[in-house]
Design an enzyme around this catalytic site. Structure first.
Site, PDB file in Angstrom:
ATOM      1  N   LYS A  10      10.990  -6.583  21.449  1.00  0.00           N
ATOM      2  CA  LYS A  10      11.455  -5.235  21.774  1.00  0.00           C
ATOM      3  C   LYS A  10      12.684  -4.880  20.922  1.00  0.00           C
ATOM      4  CE  LYS A  10       9.697  -5.277  26.563  1.00  0.00           C
ATOM      5  NZ  LYS A  10      10.107  -5.272  28.005  1.00  0.00           N
ATOM      6  N   TYR A  50       2.507   1.625  28.139  1.00  0.00           N
ATOM      7  CA  TYR A  50       3.147   1.491  29.446  1.00  0.00           C
ATOM      8  C   TYR A  50       2.565   2.445  30.494  1.00  0.00           C
ATOM      9  CZ  TYR A  50       6.697  -1.884  27.926  1.00  0.00           C
ATOM     10  OH  TYR A  50       7.353  -3.019  27.490  1.00  0.00           O
ATOM     11  N   ASN A 113      15.111  -6.883  28.244  1.00  0.00           N
ATOM     12  CA  ASN A 113      14.558  -8.231  28.414  1.00  0.00           C
ATOM     13  C   ASN A 113      13.773  -8.739  27.208  1.00  0.00           C
ATOM     14  OD1 ASN A 113      12.292  -6.706  28.786  1.00  0.00           O
ATOM     15  ND2 ASN A 113      11.804  -7.494  30.833  1.00  0.00           N
ATOM     16  N   HIS A 116       7.822  -8.407  25.248  1.00  0.00           N
ATOM     17  CA  HIS A 116       6.667  -8.072  26.091  1.00  0.00           C
ATOM     18  C   HIS A 116       5.563  -9.082  25.849  1.00  0.00           C
ATOM     19  CE1 HIS A 116       3.346  -5.783  27.910  1.00  0.00           C
ATOM     20  NE2 HIS A 116       2.649  -6.187  26.871  1.00  0.00           N
ATOM     21  N   GLU A 127      -4.485  -4.270  25.068  1.00  0.00           N
ATOM     22  CA  GLU A 127      -3.207  -3.944  24.412  1.00  0.00           C
ATOM     23  C   GLU A 127      -3.238  -4.279  22.922  1.00  0.00           C
ATOM     24  OE1 GLU A 127      -0.490  -4.649  28.445  1.00  0.00           O
ATOM     25  OE2 GLU A 127      -0.203  -5.962  26.717  1.00  0.00           O
TER      26      GLU A 127
HETATM   27  P1  IDP Z   1       6.841  -7.744  32.361  1.00  0.00           P
HETATM   28  O1  IDP Z   1       7.381  -7.210  31.054  1.00  0.00           O
HETATM   29  O2  IDP Z   1       7.511  -9.033  32.743  1.00  0.00           O
HETATM   30  O3  IDP Z   1       5.342  -7.833  32.397  1.00  0.00           O
HETATM   31  P2  IDP Z   1       6.572  -5.395  34.086  1.00  0.00           P
HETATM   32  O4  IDP Z   1       6.699  -5.428  35.561  1.00  0.00           O
HETATM   33  O5  IDP Z   1       5.221  -5.221  33.496  1.00  0.00           O
HETATM   34  O6  IDP Z   1       7.296  -6.707  33.507  1.00  0.00           O
HETATM   35  O7  IDP Z   1       7.528  -4.238  33.574  1.00  0.00           O
HETATM   36  C1  IDP Z   1       7.440  -3.775  32.226  1.00  0.00           C
HETATM   37  C2  IDP Z   1       8.829  -3.626  31.665  1.00  0.00           C
HETATM   38  O8  IDP Z   1       9.497  -2.585  32.374  1.00  0.00           O
HETATM   39  C3  IDP Z   1       9.743  -4.847  31.845  1.00  0.00           C
HETATM   40  O9  IDP Z   1       9.554  -5.832  30.856  1.00  0.00           O
HETATM   41  C4  IDP Z   1      11.100  -4.209  31.757  1.00  0.00           C
HETATM   42  O10 IDP Z   1      11.452  -3.912  30.389  1.00  0.00           O
HETATM   43  C5  IDP Z   1      10.878  -2.886  32.468  1.00  0.00           C
HETATM   44  N1  IDP Z   1      11.223  -2.963  33.882  1.00  0.00           N
HETATM   45  C6  IDP Z   1      10.510  -3.535  34.878  1.00  0.00           C
HETATM   46  N2  IDP Z   1      11.113  -3.410  36.062  1.00  0.00           N
HETATM   47  C7  IDP Z   1      12.254  -2.738  35.820  1.00  0.00           C
HETATM   48  C8  IDP Z   1      13.332  -2.278  36.639  1.00  0.00           C
HETATM   49  O11 IDP Z   1      13.367  -2.489  37.861  1.00  0.00           O
HETATM   50  N3  IDP Z   1      14.329  -1.588  36.008  1.00  0.00           N
HETATM   51  C9  IDP Z   1      14.331  -1.344  34.668  1.00  0.00           C
HETATM   52  N4  IDP Z   1      13.340  -1.747  33.854  1.00  0.00           N
HETATM   53  C10 IDP Z   1      12.319  -2.433  34.416  1.00  0.00           C
HETATM   54 MG    MG Z   2       3.944  -6.295  32.296  1.00  0.00          MG
END
Ligand code: IDP
Ligand code: MG
Length: 150
Positions: A10, A50, A113, A116, A127
């Site tokens: 990212k 997304y 984070n 992805h 994807e």
């Molecule tokens: P993942 O990336 O671990 O699969 P997902 O639940 O699919 O997590 O969420 C996609 C992305 O959305 C996360 O990697 C993160 O960047 C963002 N995200 C998820 N939950 C939150 C939140 O509570 N606050 C802000 N960003 C979030």
């Molecule tokens: Mg995810």
């Protein structure tokens, strides 16, 4: 078809100079790279990728985040590629992610984070198709494979 996962470094990972560090972890794990590009994601691609999070409160922040700079998009393959990659990536919130994972070693906040990874083999195929034409994926023999796979 061999299992595939779509991995993104990212924009925070790119800006922080962690591309090599992150790619190296997948490489050393034994996953096999079959596609890679460096792109600034369009609004349309971000919304497609997304789309499942459209109703979540963080959706617009997430789209802004993923479009805040270029990303490295990759397809990695291998037996259980999705699960293996998710393990290497760590929990969604870096604070909760185990040490030894990308997020647990390098991240501090859920909205930054770093990486992805697809969450199921079906989504891995889907994807990968958002980012790559089939003709952009490389079918190659890795000489090391007999030391990684039985
Ligand atoms: P993942 O990336 O671990 O699969 P997902 O639940 O699919 O997590 O969420 C996609 C992305 O959305 C996360 O990697 C993160 O960047 C963002 N995200 C998820 N939950 C939150 C939140 O509570 N606050 C802000 N960003 C979030
Ligand atoms: Mg995810």
């Amino acid at each position: 078809m061999e299992e595939r996962t779509l991995i993104l470094v990212k924009p925070d990972g790119v800006q922080r100079g962690l591309i090599g560090e992150i790619i190296g972890r997948f490489e050393r794990r034994g996953l096999k790279l079959i596609g890679m590009k460096f792109i600034h994601m369009s609004q349309e691609l971000a919304e497609t990728h997304y789309g499942i999070h459209k109703e979540r409160p963080f959706y617009s922040d997430l789209i802004n985040y993923i479009r805040s700079g270029p990303v490295v998009a990759m397809v990695w393959t291998g037996k259980n590629a999705v699960e293996a990659a998710r393990g290497t990536i760590g929990a969604t919130n870096p604070v909760a992610a185990s040490a030894g994972t990308i997020r647990g070693d390098l991240g501090m906040e859920i909205g930054r984070n770093l990486v992805h990874g697809s969450d199921s083999p079906e989504n891995g195929i889907k994807e990968a198709g958002y980012f790559f034409a089939e003709s952009e994926l490389v079918d190659w023999n890795r000489d090391l494979d007999s030391w990684i796979r039985e």
